[in-house]
Design a protein around this motif. Structure first.
Motif, PDB file in Angstrom:
ATOM      1  N   ASN A 189      65.045  16.705  22.712  1.00 30.26           N
ATOM      2  CA  ASN A 189      65.265  17.949  21.971  1.00 30.26           C
ATOM      3  C   ASN A 189      63.972  18.461  21.362  1.00 30.26           C
ATOM      4  O   ASN A 189      63.948  19.002  20.249  1.00 30.26           O
ATOM      5  N   LYS A 190      62.875  18.271  22.095  1.00 29.68           N
ATOM      6  CA  LYS A 190      61.569  18.785  21.663  1.00 29.68           C
ATOM      7  C   LYS A 190      60.725  19.040  22.894  1.00 29.68           C
ATOM      8  O   LYS A 190      61.054  18.586  24.004  1.00 29.68           O
ATOM      9  N   ALA A 191      59.626  19.749  22.709  1.00 25.25           N
ATOM     10  CA  ALA A 191      58.673  19.970  23.791  1.00 25.25           C
ATOM     11  C   ALA A 191      57.716  18.784  23.841  1.00 25.25           C
ATOM     12  O   ALA A 191      56.947  18.559  22.907  1.00 25.25           O
ATOM     13  N   LEU A 192      57.779  18.007  24.907  1.00 21.66           N
ATOM     14  CA  LEU A 192      56.890  16.862  25.046  1.00 21.66           C
ATOM     15  C   LEU A 192      55.453  17.312  25.251  1.00 21.66           C
ATOM     16  O   LEU A 192      55.185  18.331  25.888  1.00 21.66           O
ATOM     17  N   SER A 193      54.525  16.516  24.750  1.00 23.22           N
ATOM     18  CA  SER A 193      53.104  16.793  24.945  1.00 23.22           C
ATOM     19  C   SER A 193      52.666  16.251  26.303  1.00 23.22           C
ATOM     20  O   SER A 193      53.339  15.397  26.890  1.00 23.22           O
ATOM     21  N   PRO A 194      51.514  16.713  26.832  1.00 27.26           N
ATOM     22  CA  PRO A 194      51.004  16.155  28.093  1.00 27.26           C
ATOM     23  C   PRO A 194      50.822  14.644  28.029  1.00 27.26           C
ATOM     24  O   PRO A 194      51.083  13.940  29.014  1.00 27.26           O
ATOM     25  N   GLY A 195      50.406  14.121  26.876  1.00 31.88           N
ATOM     26  CA  GLY A 195      50.244  12.679  26.723  1.00 31.88           C
ATOM     27  C   GLY A 195      51.569  11.946  26.820  1.00 31.88           C
ATOM     28  O   GLY A 195      51.656  10.873  27.444  1.00 31.88           O
ATOM     29  N   GLU A 196      52.610  12.501  26.225  1.00 32.12           N
ATOM     30  CA  GLU A 196      53.930  11.877  26.290  1.00 32.12           C
ATOM     31  C   GLU A 196      54.478  11.914  27.714  1.00 32.12           C
ATOM     32  O   GLU A 196      55.124  10.960  28.168  1.00 32.12           O
ATOM     33  N   ILE A 197      54.220  13.000  28.421  1.00 30.14           N
ATOM     34  CA  ILE A 197      54.672  13.108  29.810  1.00 30.14           C
ATOM     35  C   ILE A 197      53.935  12.115  30.702  1.00 30.14           C
ATOM     36  O   ILE A 197      54.531  11.477  31.581  1.00 30.14           O
ATOM     37  N   ASN A 198      52.664  11.931  30.459  1.00 32.74           N
ATOM     38  CA  ASN A 198      51.890  10.947  31.211  1.00 32.74           C
ATOM     39  C   ASN A 198      52.423   9.535  30.943  1.00 32.74           C
ATOM     40  O   ASN A 198      52.477   8.697  31.858  1.00 32.74           O
ATOM     41  N   SER A 199      52.853   9.280  29.715  1.00 30.99           N
ATOM     42  CA  SER A 199      53.427   7.964  29.376  1.00 30.99           C
ATOM     43  C   SER A 199      54.739   7.744  30.111  1.00 30.99           C
ATOM     44  O   SER A 199      55.024   6.615  30.552  1.00 30.99           O
TER      45      SER A 199
END
Length: 206
Positions: A189-199
């Motif tokens: 329920n939030k916009a993930l950051s590029p770092g979180e998506i890479n994780s």
């Protein structure tokens, strides 16, 4: 999908229809579904899907993540749909096109007010991919394997689908059923950051 359509939190358990999690048939005709993380759900390309209960939709920022492994690219198939289950309205959906492109699309009402973006690269059948799309205010971003593939700006700030159910493996409960495997479906329920998506792409099974 550890042998069922349940949410690990147990808050939003799904209902499976013609989905195989482990094997099908007798001991002489076993189809194993080794997923990216434990077991994956196997979709037959014709009438299998998982129905999700109402309550997973959003009226604001959101992100969705899936691991997919399609059997072929003969037909366009839907990975995920969340929105009106009886008409093409108030929805968000993610699909694989016959050219291997990943498509994110949303519709804001019952008219043609919609947004659609395709990935720049194509997937191939028989390979696992992590697909993520992010809905951040008016910006929509699509990722494959942790890499940004496409981005667009919508003239609409939100798609309110809070009162509608979701479907994994089909467009509504109707057409373009996935032929292949889907695993590790995650909804934020939030916009993930590029770092979180890479994780998400680089995580391993525990």
């Amino acid at each position: 999908f550890e042998g069922n359509a349940n949410d690990l939190s147990t808050n939003y358990n799904g209902t499976a229809s013609n989905v195989i999690y482990d094997y099908s048939g007798t001991a002489s005709n076993i189809t194993y579904a080794t997923g990216k993380f434990g077991k994956a759900a196997v979709f037959n390309g014709s009438n299998s899907n998982i129905t999700l209960p109402t309550g997973l939709g959003s009226n604001g920022d959101r992100s969705r993540s899936f691991w997919i492994n399609v059997d072929n690219l003969t037909n366009a198939v839907t990975i995920f749909y969340l929105g009106d289950s009886s008409s093409n309205a108030y929805y968000e959906t993610c699909s694989v096109q016959t050219n291997g492109k990943i498509r994110y699309q949303e519709r804001h009402d019952t008219s043609t007010n919609s947004v659609s973006i395709d990935s720049s690269s194509s997937i191939v059948a028989g390979t696992w991919y992590n697909i993520v799309y992010v809905f951040s205010d008016s910006v929509r971003t699509l990722y494959i394997n942790g890499i940004q593939e496409a981005q667009t700006t919508s003239s609409y700030a939100t798609v309110n689908n809070t009162s509608y159910p979701g479907f994994i493996g089909s467009f509504r409960n109707a057409v373009t059923n996935t032929d292949g495997l889907i695993d590790q479906v995650r909804m934020f329920n939030k916009a993930l950051s590029p770092g979180e998506i890479n994780s998400l792409y680089n995580e391993t099974a525990t």
